[in-house]
Write an enzyme that holds these catalytic residues in place. Structure first.
Site, PDB file in Angstrom:
ATOM      1  N   TYR A 102       0.870  -1.174   0.000  1.00 24.16           N
ATOM      2  CA  TYR A 102       0.000   0.000   0.000  1.00 24.16           C
ATOM      3  C   TYR A 102       0.906   1.223   0.000  1.00 24.16           C
ATOM      4  O   TYR A 102       1.781   1.361   0.862  1.00 24.16           O
ATOM      5  CB  TYR A 102      -0.919   0.031   1.226  1.00 24.16           C
ATOM      6  CG  TYR A 102      -1.882   1.191   1.160  1.00 24.16           C
ATOM      7  CD1 TYR A 102      -3.111   1.059   0.530  1.00 24.16           C
ATOM      8  CD2 TYR A 102      -1.534   2.432   1.693  1.00 24.16           C
ATOM      9  CE1 TYR A 102      -3.984   2.130   0.434  1.00 24.16           C
ATOM     10  CE2 TYR A 102      -2.401   3.517   1.598  1.00 24.16           C
ATOM     11  CZ  TYR A 102      -3.627   3.360   0.963  1.00 24.16           C
ATOM     12  OH  TYR A 102      -4.482   4.425   0.854  1.00 24.16           O
ATOM     13  N   CYS A 103       0.716   2.102  -0.964  1.00 22.61           N
ATOM     14  CA  CYS A 103       1.605   3.263  -1.093  1.00 22.61           C
ATOM     15  C   CYS A 103       0.889   4.517  -0.601  1.00 22.61           C
ATOM     16  O   CYS A 103      -0.150   4.899  -1.153  1.00 22.61           O
ATOM     17  CB  CYS A 103       2.030   3.434  -2.554  1.00 22.61           C
ATOM     18  SG  CYS A 103       3.107   4.857  -2.795  1.00 22.61           S
ATOM     19  N   ILE A 104       1.454   5.138   0.421  1.00 28.73           N
ATOM     20  CA  ILE A 104       0.809   6.339   0.955  1.00 28.73           C
ATOM     21  C   ILE A 104       0.928   7.510  -0.017  1.00 28.73           C
ATOM     22  O   ILE A 104       0.116   8.427   0.016  1.00 28.73           O
ATOM     23  CB  ILE A 104       1.409   6.745   2.324  1.00 28.73           C
ATOM     24  CG1 ILE A 104       2.925   6.931   2.219  1.00 28.73           C
ATOM     25  CG2 ILE A 104       1.060   5.726   3.392  1.00 28.73           C
ATOM     26  CD1 ILE A 104       3.538   7.545   3.461  1.00 28.73           C
ATOM     27  N   VAL A 107      -1.833   6.988  -2.419  1.00 32.45           N
ATOM     28  CA  VAL A 107      -3.081   6.759  -1.686  1.00 32.45           C
ATOM     29  C   VAL A 107      -3.868   5.592  -2.287  1.00 32.45           C
ATOM     30  O   VAL A 107      -5.080   5.677  -2.493  1.00 32.45           O
ATOM     31  CB  VAL A 107      -3.974   8.035  -1.650  1.00 32.45           C
ATOM     32  CG1 VAL A 107      -4.908   7.989  -0.454  1.00 32.45           C
ATOM     33  CG2 VAL A 107      -3.142   9.284  -1.601  1.00 32.45           C
ATOM     34  N   ASN A 108      -3.173   4.537  -2.600  1.00 36.97           N
ATOM     35  CA  ASN A 108      -3.838   3.382  -3.197  1.00 36.97           C
ATOM     36  C   ASN A 108      -2.972   2.151  -2.953  1.00 36.97           C
ATOM     37  O   ASN A 108      -1.754   2.259  -2.718  1.00 36.97           O
ATOM     38  CB  ASN A 108      -4.015   3.596  -4.708  1.00 36.97           C
ATOM     39  CG  ASN A 108      -5.051   2.664  -5.313  1.00 36.97           C
ATOM     40  OD1 ASN A 108      -5.656   1.857  -4.602  1.00 36.97           O
ATOM     41  ND2 ASN A 108      -5.240   2.767  -6.614  1.00 36.97           N
TER      42      ASN A 108
END
Ligand SMILES: [Zn+2]
Length: 280
Positions: A102-104, A107-108
């Protein structure tokens, strides 16, 4: 005339690079990463899936012909079966196919259907940073070597050049390291989660089909489409079918592997720990 043409080319190239990185970024942000369809199960028929209560005691079944065996995988949080390589994303609260992380920053969740877009975002950002650094480096060196201020030049300009170059170089080095780490995973057909679990570092990694096939597994079969952050509907459908039928996919998978043998270790484990800690 030559100088002005060079400037125009530099501006056009930089604009194109920024456009590509923005396209890749927003493609990663808005893409559906690849959820597991409701009701999916790995069994031969619905009845077997419905009556299978004691899932943990279910015997292993062949996954890649005679090559490996696996148990059906069940997500206790989703209360549903999940295919091979799918993992539960606690942020979005569901299982995602071939989940990477999950990549901050986007945001996905990054998974089966937007991993290519994410890699292209890294690639185009690196390229844009490299061109910016190349354009700024002369002024940067001049700033370091000039003790006096050039005639007619504002005091602000050299300071801006200095700060811009340092930030740009820092971004480029960081993203390049990240890109190299992911290049090694693509070469082995691995994911961040699998590398973290050390499965991707096994000498005979079961998903490794050789560099060429591993690369096409992410970027698609058509070379003119490799740098574009997009899958056609047919490609999306094929990727989903492949991910949801792991047995058939793995059966044709083993052709020797070793796709990443040409890449040096590149401090992968160390980088991985850092980025995992940062939730990249
Ligand atoms: Zn789940």
């Amino acid at each position: 005339m030559g100088h002005r043409l060079g400037c125009l080319l530099a501006v056009l190239t930089f604009t194109a690079l920024v456009a590509m990185l923005l396209w890749s970024y927003f493609a990663t942000v808005i893409a559906e990463p690849g959820g597991v369809p409701p009701g999916w199960h790995p069994f031969a028929d619905e009845e077997a899936a419905m009556t299978q209560q004691d899932y943990l005691d279910y015997p292993a079944y062949p996954v890649s012909g005679q090559a490996m065996m696996a148990k059906p995988r069940y997500c206790k949080k989703c209360k549903a079966w999940k295919p091979l390589r799918a993992h539960h994303d606690s942020i979005s609260g569901r299982c995602v196919l071939k989940m990477d992380h999950y990549c901050i920053w986007v945001v996905n969740c990054v998974g089966l259907l937007n991993y290519k877009h994410f890699l292209l975002f890294l690639f185009w950002t690196c390229a844009a940073c490299l061109e910016a650094a190349a354009l700024l480096i002369t002024s940067f060196v001049q700033f370091l070597t000039d003790s006096g201020q050039s005639a007619g030049e504002s005091a602000v300009t050299p300071a801006i050049v200095f700060v811009a170059f340092v930030i740009d170089a820092a971004f480029f080095i960081s993203l390049l390291g990240f890109l190299i780490m992911h290049a090694r995973m693509v070469a082995r057909n691995s994911t961040s989660i699998e590398m973290y679990e050390k499965a991707g570092l096994l000498p005979h990694y079961p998903h490794d089909r050789g560099f060429r096939e591993n690369f096409k597994d992410v970027f698609g079969p058509r070379s003119w489409w490799w740098l574009i952050p997009h899958y056609t509907p047919a490609e999306r459908r094929q990727r989903l079918e492949q991910a949801l039928q792991p047995q058939a996919h793995e059966m044709s998978a083993r052709t020797g592997g070793g796709g990443a043998a040409w890449l040096p270790p590149l401090m992968v484990a160390g980088w991985l720990e850092v980025f995992q800690a940062l939730q990249w």
